[in-house]
Design a protein around this motif. Sequence first.
Motif, PDB file in Angstrom:
ATOM      1  N   GLY A  68      94.603 -28.291 -20.057  1.00  0.00           N
ATOM      2  CA  GLY A  68      93.331 -28.888 -19.659  1.00  0.00           C
ATOM      3  C   GLY A  68      92.267 -28.879 -20.726  1.00  0.00           C
ATOM      4  N   ALA A  69      91.863 -27.687 -21.181  1.00  0.00           N
ATOM      5  CA  ALA A  69      90.801 -27.614 -22.182  1.00  0.00           C
ATOM      6  C   ALA A  69      91.219 -28.307 -23.477  1.00  0.00           C
ATOM      7  N   GLY A  70      92.482 -28.111 -23.875  1.00  0.00           N
ATOM      8  CA  GLY A  70      92.966 -28.748 -25.093  1.00  0.00           C
ATOM      9  C   GLY A  70      92.949 -30.259 -24.994  1.00  0.00           C
ATOM     10  N   GLN A  71      93.328 -30.791 -23.839  1.00  0.00           N
ATOM     11  CA  GLN A  71      93.339 -32.241 -23.660  1.00  0.00           C
ATOM     12  C   GLN A  71      91.929 -32.811 -23.697  1.00  0.00           C
ATOM     13  N   LEU A  72      90.992 -32.146 -23.038  1.00  0.00           N
ATOM     14  CA  LEU A  72      89.613 -32.645 -23.012  1.00  0.00           C
ATOM     15  C   LEU A  72      88.985 -32.580 -24.398  1.00  0.00           C
ATOM     16  N   ILE A  73      89.283 -31.509 -25.141  1.00  0.00           N
ATOM     17  CA  ILE A  73      88.761 -31.413 -26.505  1.00  0.00           C
ATOM     18  C   ILE A  73      89.378 -32.489 -27.388  1.00  0.00           C
ATOM     19  N   ALA A  74      90.661 -32.762 -27.173  1.00  0.00           N
ATOM     20  CA  ALA A  74      91.315 -33.819 -27.951  1.00  0.00           C
ATOM     21  C   ALA A  74      90.639 -35.162 -27.700  1.00  0.00           C
ATOM     22  N   LEU A  75      90.300 -35.452 -26.446  1.00  0.00           N
ATOM     23  CA  LEU A  75      89.612 -36.707 -26.136  1.00  0.00           C
ATOM     24  C   LEU A  75      88.250 -36.763 -26.822  1.00  0.00           C
ATOM     25  N   GLN A  76      87.560 -35.618 -26.824  1.00  0.00           N
ATOM     26  CA  GLN A  76      86.249 -35.581 -27.478  1.00  0.00           C
ATOM     27  C   GLN A  76      86.377 -35.891 -28.965  1.00  0.00           C
ATOM     28  N   LEU A  77      87.395 -35.334 -29.594  1.00  0.00           N
ATOM     29  CA  LEU A  77      87.601 -35.579 -31.021  1.00  0.00           C
ATOM     30  C   LEU A  77      88.004 -37.023 -31.283  1.00  0.00           C
ATOM     31  N   ILE A  78      88.869 -37.553 -30.432  1.00  0.00           N
ATOM     32  CA  ILE A  78      89.278 -38.953 -30.586  1.00  0.00           C
ATOM     33  C   ILE A  78      88.072 -39.873 -30.460  1.00  0.00           C
ATOM     34  N   GLY A  79      87.216 -39.555 -29.468  1.00  0.00           N
ATOM     35  CA  GLY A  79      86.027 -40.376 -29.271  1.00  0.00           C
ATOM     36  C   GLY A  79      85.063 -40.314 -30.434  1.00  0.00           C
TER      37      GLY A  79
END
Length: 243
Positions: free
Chosen positions: A71-82
């Motif tokens: 969960g946290a890793g996926q959300l952080i990944a989205l933030q970085l992609i964005g």
Amino acid sequence: MALCYHRRMPDTTEKQDACPPVRARFARGLRLGLPIFLGYAPIGAAFGIVARSLGFSPFQAIVCSGTALAGAGQLIALQLIGSGATALAVVFTTAVVNLRYVLFGAAMSQHATGMPVRQQAFLAFTLTDETFAVNIDDNRRGHADFWSMAGVGVIAWSGWVAGTAAGAFAANAIGDPTRFGVQFAMPAMFTALLVAQAEDRRHVMTALVAAGFAVALMLSLPDPWYLILAPIGAATVATAVTR
């Protein structure tokens, strides 16, 4: 670790081994993991919505949650992609955030001794902060076995994937998920798990030390590192003090 136990038969002093069937043990794990399902669903929905806003298709968002369960890793990944980060930066950052699972896996390994590799692999795949907390507590009470821990993992995975699917398919209609307060679901779930497991003063003091470390390190370290170092520091202090 097994759920098998000894019980006295009515009107006799003899004991008989009692071992619930696999279905009952698995169902018990599902019940234990139900609060995790309820906590993961809204966070998974938020992930699905954000993923769609970054150009993911519903299928891609669901596959991401179904194969990662971080969960946290996926959300952080989205933030970085964005923010336009490189693929290398995304991989490195999420790897650092998920380093805590190495510690979780080491703690769980003592409860998986003798299990076939495929069972250990399944428990490793479904290992999250919340499933770790529930299963460690259940093992400490002497009730857990593979099937009960598998039940916890399955319902946790189902909540995360179902929430992601709901958010991905309803992204256009929901809009900004933060207006519903979904960001508080994860802290609320962690608080509930802490309250349920804090059995004595030592547990409460360890939690307070971890919170203090987290606040202090947050002011001087980047986001992933204080989340990793705070619990390590608190556990080290607790071990040294209570030895």
